[in-house]
Design a protein around this motif. Structure first.
Motif, PDB file in Angstrom:
ATOM      1  N   UNK A 145       0.829  -1.214   0.000  1.00 55.51           N
ATOM      2  CA  UNK A 145       0.000   0.000   0.000  1.00 55.51           C
ATOM      3  C   UNK A 145       0.856   1.254   0.000  1.00 55.51           C
ATOM      4  N   UNK A 146       1.952   1.256   0.770  1.00 52.02           N
ATOM      5  CA  UNK A 146       2.856   2.421   0.787  1.00 52.02           C
ATOM      6  C   UNK A 146       3.378   2.715  -0.622  1.00 52.02           C
ATOM      7  N   UNK A 147       3.726   1.666  -1.348  1.00 52.55           N
ATOM      8  CA  UNK A 147       4.265   1.847  -2.696  1.00 52.55           C
ATOM      9  C   UNK A 147       3.192   2.293  -3.675  1.00 52.55           C
ATOM     10  N   UNK A 148       1.987   1.765  -3.539  1.00 55.17           N
ATOM     11  CA  UNK A 148       0.884   2.186  -4.408  1.00 55.17           C
ATOM     12  C   UNK A 148       0.545   3.656  -4.157  1.00 55.17           C
ATOM     13  N   UNK A 149       0.494   4.053  -2.886  1.00 56.67           N
ATOM     14  CA  UNK A 149       0.190   5.446  -2.547  1.00 56.67           C
ATOM     15  C   UNK A 149       1.248   6.387  -3.117  1.00 56.67           C
ATOM     16  N   UNK A 150       2.524   6.005  -2.983  1.00 56.71           N
ATOM     17  CA  UNK A 150       3.610   6.828  -3.527  1.00 56.71           C
ATOM     18  C   UNK A 150       3.466   6.967  -5.038  1.00 56.71           C
ATOM     19  N   UNK A 151       3.101   5.872  -5.702  1.00 50.80           N
ATOM     20  CA  UNK A 151       2.947   5.909  -7.153  1.00 50.80           C
ATOM     21  C   UNK A 151       1.755   6.765  -7.561  1.00 50.80           C
ATOM     22  N   UNK A 152       0.646   6.625  -6.841  1.00 50.11           N
ATOM     23  CA  UNK A 152      -0.536   7.439  -7.142  1.00 50.11           C
ATOM     24  C   UNK A 152      -0.201   8.918  -6.995  1.00 50.11           C
ATOM     25  N   UNK A 153       0.489   9.276  -5.907  1.00 50.40           N
ATOM     26  CA  UNK A 153       0.872  10.679  -5.700  1.00 50.40           C
ATOM     27  C   UNK A 153       1.776  11.167  -6.821  1.00 50.40           C
TER      28      UNK A 153
END
Length: 517
Positions: A204-212
């Motif tokens: 989730x941390x990596x997905x959030x970083x990518x979305x941002x």
């Protein structure tokens, strides 16, 4: 064994993957939008404070991580183990041109759209701290390009798909582990990470970083194209126009992502590379040819000779605001992208050797990027130096959309060239949108053939988030861009083990394939 029936197959096709990853990732999007609607200033101020603290406290760590990744990856590429093939295939799945096109277009979107024209000119009118040339003079040209090359060059690309891609390729194609960021930490935490909530939190941390990191370019493209069409052909500028552009852009990259790597994604990337080559050829033939050639050589010379000075500069030796908004911001952005970009690189590199993959990502792609920055940014410097344009005020206010359009209009072909560059930048962002929608879907599924509906879901979610933030004003997209630096903190620790696990995975693959004893 009982075979799954139609209902089970249908459920699989519509599955959005790990529910914890989905809840945390969508929860972040909803919370960011809800808080922004409740109090825009509160969100912007808190993110700005966190951004400043992260840049000050962890900027040097981010720089060291990129520096080590690059040199370890290049060292690995020079070993016999680098002959090992990825994905247990003897021949590549796609041609070299298709493969390189996809790699280039996935990351170059941010640079190609927003910084290729404006950043070199900015460093020309505001001398970077690593250089002492007088701003706005001929002596400042090499330093301006050299600093731009540092931000978008070897270190930036290496962290995106070299050591981490090797770890993921070995773990997935040899050991059968999922194509998920948590797999990068498997050597440390073992099986409990793969099946427990901690693994979901890592993903989730990596997905959030990518979305941002992806929503920003999507939103800014809408403002840039809207501004460009208004200036060039007189179309009304405003939120309605931006919404239409977002809808068109979103439709392109969602359909591309749904069609898969071998169809829409590679077709869009190939078209964009050919268009960029055509634009580049026009600039070289009809533009300030000799100036561009000489500037590229001197800029590359400055990049190489001052490489370590620029790479290791800190807030102690340079203005804190400069480090915060330039080097640390860019490096944190690349770190945030790195796990999912590595997943994507591992997916499209089956049949390639480790050496081919590292050279493509850490050497060839950065060189192509520096050429593109020289063509657009170098032309901008030429026109600025000769008084054809004046971007000093616009760039001091960080108005890079104005810079891109101004430089484009000054190029040979004027309005036609500007429209071509707007088309190019639109497709650049679309190629990032489709590949990253695909990569997020891969994380949810854990394998390299996620449901088309899952790919569409994430593509639409990012476009909707961009639309809502644009409605609040471009300032909230800027706040989201600053949030990238904060998200890079946990992601950087996920990448860290690859510094030693990458070479270990490469040697394991080489032994398994009989290349070394």
């Amino acid at each position: 064994m009982t075979q799954p029936g139609p209902s089970a197959e249908g459920a699989k096709r519509f599955s959005l993957g790990d529910p914890i990853v989905l809840i945390l990732s969508i929860g972040f999007i909803v919370a960011f939008l809800a808080l922004s609607l409740y109090d825009v200033a509160l969100v912007a101020d808190n993110i700005s404070a966190g951004f400043a603290w992260t840049a000050r406290a962890l900027g040097s760590y981010f720089q060291l991580l990129l520096l080590l990744t690059f040199f370890i990856a290049i060292g690995l590429a020079m070993t016999p183990a680098a002959k090992a093939k990825i994905g247990n295939l003897d021949a590549p799945e796609m041609s070299t041109f298709k493969w390189l096109s996809i790699i280039l277009c996935t990351l170059l979107a941010g640079g190609g759209v927003f910084f290729a024209a404006g950043e070199p000119v900015y460093h020309f009118v505001v001398t970077p701290p690593a250089f002492d040339s007088e701003a706005g003079t001929a002596d400042a040209v090499s330093g301006a390009l050299g600093q731009s090359f540092m931000h978008w060059g070897f270190m930036a690309w290496a962290v995106l798909g070299s050591l981490t891609a090797v770890v993921l390729a070995h773990a997935h194609y040899v050991k059968g582990q999922p194509l998920q960021p948590r797999t990068l930490l498997y050597p440390i935490f073992g099986e409990r990470l793969m099946r427990g909530p901690l693994g979901s939190l890592v993903d989730a941390c990596c997905v959030i970083a990518l979305v941002a990191g992806t929503v920003g370019p999507i939103g800014f493209l809408a403002t840039q194209v809207s501004f460009g069409l208004h200036e060039l052909v007189g179309l009304p500028e405003g939120y309605t126009g931006q919404l239409i552009i977002l809808a068109v852009l979103g439709s392109i990259y969602v359909l591309s992502a749904m069609s898969g790597v071998h169809k829409g994604i590679q077709l869009l990337s190939r078209f964009n590379v050919l268009l960029a080559m055509a634009i580049g050829a026009v600039i070289i033939v009809f533009g300030p040819t000799l100036f561009l050639v000489n500037s590229y050589l001197s800029g590359m010379g400055a990049y190489v000779s001052e490489f370590f000075t620029m790479a290791t500069m800190t807030a102690e030796t340079a203005p804190a605001w400069w480090m915060q908004w330039w080097t640390v911001f860019f490096f944190a952005w690349f770190i945030g992208y790195a796990p999912l970009m590595a997943i994507f690189v591992a997916r499209i590199s089956r049949g390639r050797s480790i050496r081919e993959m590292i050279i493509a990502v850490a050497i060839l792609a950065p060189i192509a990027t520096t050429v593109w920055f020289t063509l657009l940014g170098g032309s901008g410097i030429y026109y600025q130096l000769n008084g054809v344009i004046d971007l000093t005020e616009a760039l001091n206010n960080f108005q890079f959309d104005v810079a891109t359009l101004t430089v484009a209009q000054a190029l040979p072909g004027g309005t036609v060239m500007a429209l071509a560059i707007l088309l190019l930048t639109t497709i650049f962002v679309a190629t990032t949108g489709d590949s990253m929608s695909y990569a997020i879907a891969v994380v949810g599924a854990g394998h390299d053939n996620p449901s088309p509906y899952m790919r569409a879901f994430w593509g639409i979610a990012m476009a909707v988030m961009a639309a809502v933030l644009l409605y609040m004003g471009a300032g909230q997209i800027s706040a989201l861009q600053q949030f990238i630096v904060i998200t890079a903190i946990p992601v950087s620790f996920i990448l860290l083990p690859s510094l030693w696990n990458g070479p270990q995975a490469a040697y394991a693959m080489a032994r398994e394939q009989g290349i070394i004893d």
